[in-house]
Scaffold this active site. Sequence first.
Site, PDB file in Angstrom:
ATOM      1  N   LYS A 251       0.818  -1.215   0.000  1.00 23.38           N
ATOM      2  CA  LYS A 251       0.000   0.000   0.000  1.00 23.38           C
ATOM      3  C   LYS A 251       0.856   1.271   0.000  1.00 23.38           C
ATOM      4  CE  LYS A 251      -3.488   2.207   2.977  1.00 23.38           C
ATOM      5  NZ  LYS A 251      -4.146   2.119   4.288  1.00 23.38           N
TER       6      LYS A 251
ATOM      7  N   ILE B 217      -4.038  -4.407   1.342  1.00 24.78           N
ATOM      8  CA  ILE B 217      -4.441  -5.809   1.563  1.00 24.78           C
ATOM      9  C   ILE B 217      -5.858  -5.913   2.137  1.00 24.78           C
ATOM     10  CG2 ILE B 217      -2.142  -6.858   1.740  1.00 24.78           C
ATOM     11  CD1 ILE B 217      -2.527  -6.718   4.857  1.00 24.78           C
TER      12      ILE B 217
ATOM     13  N   ALA C  47       3.020  -7.751   4.946  1.00 27.44           N
ATOM     14  CA  ALA C  47       2.416  -6.417   5.117  1.00 27.44           C
ATOM     15  C   ALA C  47       1.772  -6.319   6.485  1.00 27.44           C
ATOM     16  CB  ALA C  47       1.381  -6.163   4.033  1.00 27.44           C
TER      17      ALA C  47
ATOM     18  N   THR D   3       5.706 -12.360  14.610  1.00 20.93           N
ATOM     19  CA  THR D   3       6.701 -11.860  15.561  1.00 20.93           C
ATOM     20  C   THR D   3       6.746 -12.703  16.832  1.00 20.93           C
ATOM     21  OG1 THR D   3       7.098  -9.999  17.072  1.00 20.93           O
ATOM     22  CG2 THR D   3       4.875 -10.239  16.293  1.00 20.93           C
ATOM     23  N   ASP D   4       7.880 -12.659  17.522  1.00 20.44           N
ATOM     24  CA  ASP D   4       7.978 -13.346  18.818  1.00 20.44           C
ATOM     25  C   ASP D   4       7.167 -12.622  19.895  1.00 20.44           C
ATOM     26  OD1 ASP D   4       9.613 -11.102  19.087  1.00 20.44           O
ATOM     27  OD2 ASP D   4      11.301 -12.177  19.970  1.00 20.44           O
ATOM     28  N   GLU D   5       6.751 -11.375  19.611  1.00 19.78           N
ATOM     29  CA  GLU D   5       6.054 -10.584  20.640  1.00 19.78           C
ATOM     30  C   GLU D   5       4.698 -11.187  21.013  1.00 19.78           C
ATOM     31  OE1 GLU D   5       6.446  -6.339  20.089  1.00 19.78           O
ATOM     32  OE2 GLU D   5       8.278  -6.596  18.913  1.00 19.78           O
TER      33      GLU D   5
ATOM     34  N   TYR E 261      -0.059  -3.940  19.145  1.00 22.03           N
ATOM     35  CA  TYR E 261       0.645  -4.534  17.996  1.00 22.03           C
ATOM     36  C   TYR E 261       0.684  -6.047  18.119  1.00 22.03           C
ATOM     37  CZ  TYR E 261       4.676  -6.320  15.355  1.00 22.03           C
ATOM     38  OH  TYR E 261       5.496  -7.081  14.548  1.00 22.03           O
TER      39      TYR E 261
ATOM     40  N   ASN F 123      14.540  -7.658  14.220  1.00 23.77           N
ATOM     41  CA  ASN F 123      15.461  -7.585  13.091  1.00 23.77           C
ATOM     42  C   ASN F 123      16.184  -6.251  13.084  1.00 23.77           C
ATOM     43  OD1 ASN F 123      14.191  -9.433  10.263  1.00 23.77           O
ATOM     44  ND2 ASN F 123      13.797  -9.853  12.399  1.00 23.77           N
TER      45      ASN F 123
ATOM     46  N   LYS G  46      12.453   2.782  14.568  1.00 22.99           N
ATOM     47  CA  LYS G  46      12.880   1.627  15.353  1.00 22.99           C
ATOM     48  C   LYS G  46      14.251   1.933  15.958  1.00 22.99           C
ATOM     49  CE  LYS G  46       9.289  -0.798  13.968  1.00 22.99           C
ATOM     50  NZ  LYS G  46       9.136  -1.499  12.730  1.00 22.99           N
ATOM     51  N   LEU G  47      14.529   1.271  17.069  1.00 22.28           N
ATOM     52  CA  LEU G  47      15.684   1.641  17.907  1.00 22.28           C
ATOM     53  C   LEU G  47      16.987   1.883  17.122  1.00 22.28           C
ATOM     54  CD1 LEU G  47      16.708   1.889  20.933  1.00 22.28           C
ATOM     55  CD2 LEU G  47      17.530  -0.433  20.632  1.00 22.28           C
TER      56      LEU G  47
ATOM     57  N   ARG H 144       7.957   3.071  27.924  1.00 22.98           N
ATOM     58  CA  ARG H 144       6.836   2.697  27.048  1.00 22.98           C
ATOM     59  C   ARG H 144       5.776   2.011  27.904  1.00 22.98           C
ATOM     60  NH1 ARG H 144       8.479  -1.348  22.304  1.00 22.98           N
ATOM     61  NH2 ARG H 144       8.797   0.511  21.057  1.00 22.98           N
TER      62      ARG H 144
ATOM     63  N   GLY I 147       3.364  -0.603  29.220  1.00 23.80           N
ATOM     64  CA  GLY I 147       3.312  -2.068  29.066  1.00 23.80           C
ATOM     65  C   GLY I 147       4.566  -2.664  28.447  1.00 23.80           C
TER      66      GLY I 147
HETATM   67  P1  NAD Z   1       7.616  -2.302   7.985  1.00 21.57           P
HETATM   68  O1  NAD Z   1       6.721  -1.449   8.819  1.00 21.57           O
HETATM   69  O2  NAD Z   1       9.003  -1.825   7.685  1.00 21.57           O
HETATM   70  O3  NAD Z   1       6.916  -2.571   6.570  1.00 21.57           O
HETATM   71  C1  NAD Z   1       5.567  -2.900   6.448  1.00 21.57           C
HETATM   72  C2  NAD Z   1       5.183  -2.813   4.976  1.00 21.57           C
HETATM   73  O4  NAD Z   1       3.794  -3.171   4.864  1.00 21.57           O
HETATM   74  C3  NAD Z   1       5.321  -1.402   4.382  1.00 21.57           C
HETATM   75  O5  NAD Z   1       5.926  -1.472   3.108  1.00 21.57           O
HETATM   76  C4  NAD Z   1       3.884  -0.920   4.271  1.00 21.57           C
HETATM   77  O6  NAD Z   1       3.659   0.003   3.204  1.00 21.57           O
HETATM   78  C5  NAD Z   1       3.143  -2.232   4.042  1.00 21.57           C
HETATM   79  N1  NAD Z   1       1.725  -2.140   4.454  1.00 21.57           N
HETATM   80  C6  NAD Z   1       1.241  -1.698   5.655  1.00 21.57           C
HETATM   81  N2  NAD Z   1      -0.099  -1.741   5.648  1.00 21.57           N
HETATM   82  C7  NAD Z   1      -0.469  -2.241   4.436  1.00 21.57           C
HETATM   83  C8  NAD Z   1      -1.718  -2.519   3.841  1.00 21.57           C
HETATM   84  N3  NAD Z   1      -2.878  -2.289   4.485  1.00 21.57           N
HETATM   85  N4  NAD Z   1      -1.741  -3.054   2.596  1.00 21.57           N
HETATM   86  C9  NAD Z   1      -0.575  -3.294   1.929  1.00 21.57           C
HETATM   87  N5  NAD Z   1       0.632  -3.010   2.429  1.00 21.57           N
HETATM   88  C10 NAD Z   1       0.693  -2.495   3.673  1.00 21.57           C
HETATM   89  O7  NAD Z   1       7.632  -3.712   8.685  1.00 21.57           O
HETATM   90  P2  NAD Z   1       8.808  -4.778   8.859  1.00 21.57           P
HETATM   91  O8  NAD Z   1       9.609  -4.424  10.038  1.00 21.57           O
HETATM   92  O9  NAD Z   1       9.473  -4.993   7.548  1.00 21.57           O
HETATM   93  O10 NAD Z   1       7.943  -6.072   9.235  1.00 21.57           O
HETATM   94  C11 NAD Z   1       7.416  -6.917   8.222  1.00 21.57           C
HETATM   95  C12 NAD Z   1       6.664  -8.056   8.866  1.00 21.57           C
HETATM   96  O11 NAD Z   1       7.537  -8.797   9.712  1.00 21.57           O
HETATM   97  C13 NAD Z   1       5.494  -7.606   9.745  1.00 21.57           C
HETATM   98  O12 NAD Z   1       4.439  -8.502   9.540  1.00 21.57           O
HETATM   99  C14 NAD Z   1       6.042  -7.693  11.160  1.00 21.57           C
HETATM  100  O13 NAD Z   1       5.003  -7.955  12.082  1.00 21.57           O
HETATM  101  C15 NAD Z   1       6.989  -8.871  11.019  1.00 21.57           C
HETATM  102  N6  NAD Z   1       8.130  -8.869  11.948  1.00 21.57           N
HETATM  103  C16 NAD Z   1       8.940  -7.775  12.057  1.00 21.57           C
HETATM  104  C17 NAD Z   1      10.041  -7.813  12.913  1.00 21.57           C
HETATM  105  C18 NAD Z   1      10.993  -6.645  13.022  1.00 21.57           C
HETATM  106  O14 NAD Z   1      11.900  -6.674  13.868  1.00 21.57           O
HETATM  107  N7  NAD Z   1      10.873  -5.610  12.213  1.00 21.57           N
HETATM  108  C19 NAD Z   1      10.303  -8.968  13.666  1.00 21.57           C
HETATM  109  C20 NAD Z   1       9.443 -10.068  13.535  1.00 21.57           C
HETATM  110  C21 NAD Z   1       8.375 -10.008  12.665  1.00 21.57           C
HETATM  111  P1  TYD Z   2      11.779  -1.246  18.776  1.00 17.14           P
HETATM  112  O1  TYD Z   2      12.895  -1.061  17.788  1.00 17.14           O
HETATM  113  O2  TYD Z   2      10.631  -0.292  18.735  1.00 17.14           O
HETATM  114  O3  TYD Z   2      11.294  -2.760  18.657  1.00 17.14           O
HETATM  115  P2  TYD Z   2      10.251  -3.595  19.597  1.00 17.14           P
HETATM  116  O4  TYD Z   2       9.474  -2.644  20.421  1.00 17.14           O
HETATM  117  O5  TYD Z   2       9.407  -4.269  18.567  1.00 17.14           O
HETATM  118  O6  TYD Z   2      11.094  -4.525  20.390  1.00 17.14           O
HETATM  119  O7  TYD Z   2      12.395  -1.168  20.236  1.00 17.14           O
HETATM  120  C1  TYD Z   2      13.430  -2.033  20.661  1.00 17.14           C
HETATM  121  C2  TYD Z   2      13.674  -1.771  22.136  1.00 17.14           C
HETATM  122  O8  TYD Z   2      14.204  -0.443  22.280  1.00 17.14           O
HETATM  123  C3  TYD Z   2      12.410  -1.799  22.969  1.00 17.14           C
HETATM  124  O9  TYD Z   2      12.715  -2.381  24.236  1.00 17.14           O
HETATM  125  C4  TYD Z   2      12.037  -0.342  23.139  1.00 17.14           C
HETATM  126  C5  TYD Z   2      13.389   0.357  23.111  1.00 17.14           C
HETATM  127  N1  TYD Z   2      13.378   1.726  22.536  1.00 17.14           N
HETATM  128  C6  TYD Z   2      13.925   2.791  23.256  1.00 17.14           C
HETATM  129  O10 TYD Z   2      14.413   2.627  24.396  1.00 17.14           O
HETATM  130  N2  TYD Z   2      13.903   4.042  22.691  1.00 17.14           N
HETATM  131  C7  TYD Z   2      13.390   4.261  21.445  1.00 17.14           C
HETATM  132  O11 TYD Z   2      13.373   5.431  20.978  1.00 17.14           O
HETATM  133  C8  TYD Z   2      12.842   3.149  20.716  1.00 17.14           C
HETATM  134  C9  TYD Z   2      12.250   3.348  19.354  1.00 17.14           C
HETATM  135  C10 TYD Z   2      12.876   1.897  21.307  1.00 17.14           C
END
Ligand code: NAD
Ligand code: TYD
Length: 377
Positions: free
Chosen positions: A35, A61, A83, A134-136, A183, A213, A222-223, A314, A316
Amino acid sequence: MKNIIITGGAGFIGSHVVRLFVNKYPDYHIINVDKLTYAGNLANLKDIENKPNYTFVKADICDFETIMGIFKKYKVDGVIHLAAESHVDRSIKDPFTFAQTNVMGTLSMLQAAKLTWESLPEKWEGKRFYHISTDEVYGALEMTDPEGIEPPFTTKASSGKHHLAYGSKFFTEDLKYMPHSPYSASKASSDHFVRAFHDTYGMPTIVTNCSNNYGPYQFPEKLIPLFINNIRHRKPLPVYGKGENVRDWLYVEDHARAIDLIFHKGTIAETYNIGGFNEWKNIDIIKVVINTVDRLLGRKEGEDMNLITYVTDRAGHDMRYAIDSRKLQRELGWEPSLQFEEGIEKTVRWYLDNQEWMDNITSGEYEKYYESMYANR
Ligand code: NAD
Ligand code: TYD
């Protein structure tokens, strides 16, 4: 010839999966359905956008009719579904969007796959719906002093100096789901729908749950990318709470390799946990990142430690995530390939060498969002 939809292919992990599949499988047609929300960025795929086996379709989607049309037009054999709305802090502010995209969007993908594949003479034969999660979803693990706790696994990647377990329990595939954030609740719900489509209709599904990741092309909310960019600009680094929370980190290309392996060799209806065998406290990672950025920018190592700013925790905030991915190691022979220090060095280098990519995101709308997110912290 296989026609494979990858959803969310313009996002962080999705772009690495699309790149891997397009380059490795010239006889597959990869259809990237995205999207392009704030997190989707076609600049992540510049190097492969003109390949003959790649098509980009801008679509939501959740838009079931459009998704049905894509299945029909491209005679889809497989789906790798990434997505999603993916950022915990955003989910705390706006849970509706998370339920909509992550739950209803996944359901729309499942239903389109079901209606399309059921109507074919071969039905499910050769088809696969692979859901990335995700593991979350497992909730949070308890945290103890790592002194004296031997991590139950060792790999090349975890053989470095920092090989710690901050507790004796790990996420295994048989654990009950206990999501805490909007989430993770939305992802848990989507995982249940995927399994329900297998159990109810016989759809060939697979679910994987991966740890945090890091690597190139990650959106700088992200961090790790956020902090790399803030250190470069000497902006404060907002550490939530005491910075004691533990995450298990995996280099994104290792995740993409696991996805490739599981898509082709994984057992239908199974769940695989994917992790880095690599637990770190946030504050320790932040110090490694500061030292690395400083060194690579020619500053004195550690010079920017004073940017660390402890802010309100944060809501929770899950204390510890740690994945046991020995099932994947045992059954399919997958292991992370990089030690964390190597992965961080590569990652920091990439962000510093690709400042234009970062600047394009951080100028404009995102800047306003970021300011508002942190204004009252
Ligand atoms: P991201 O936020 O970087 O990318 C998400 C993508 O999905 C974007 O390109 C966005 O445009 C697209 N998207 C969002 N809503 C949409 C919709 N309604 N229709 C079509 N496309 C849409 O996310 P990411 O970090 O690459 O994560 C990808 C997947 O992996 C997710 O399902 C996430 O839950 C999972 N995941 C991520 C991590 C991580 O550390 N980033 C770890 C484990 C699992
Ligand atoms: P994040 O990258 O948001 O991933 P997730 O919440 O999915 O684990 O955050 C990683 C860790 O870093 C998480 O414990 C929250 C913390 N964090 C900070 O302390 N400061 C920040 O600005 C961000 C984005 C995350």
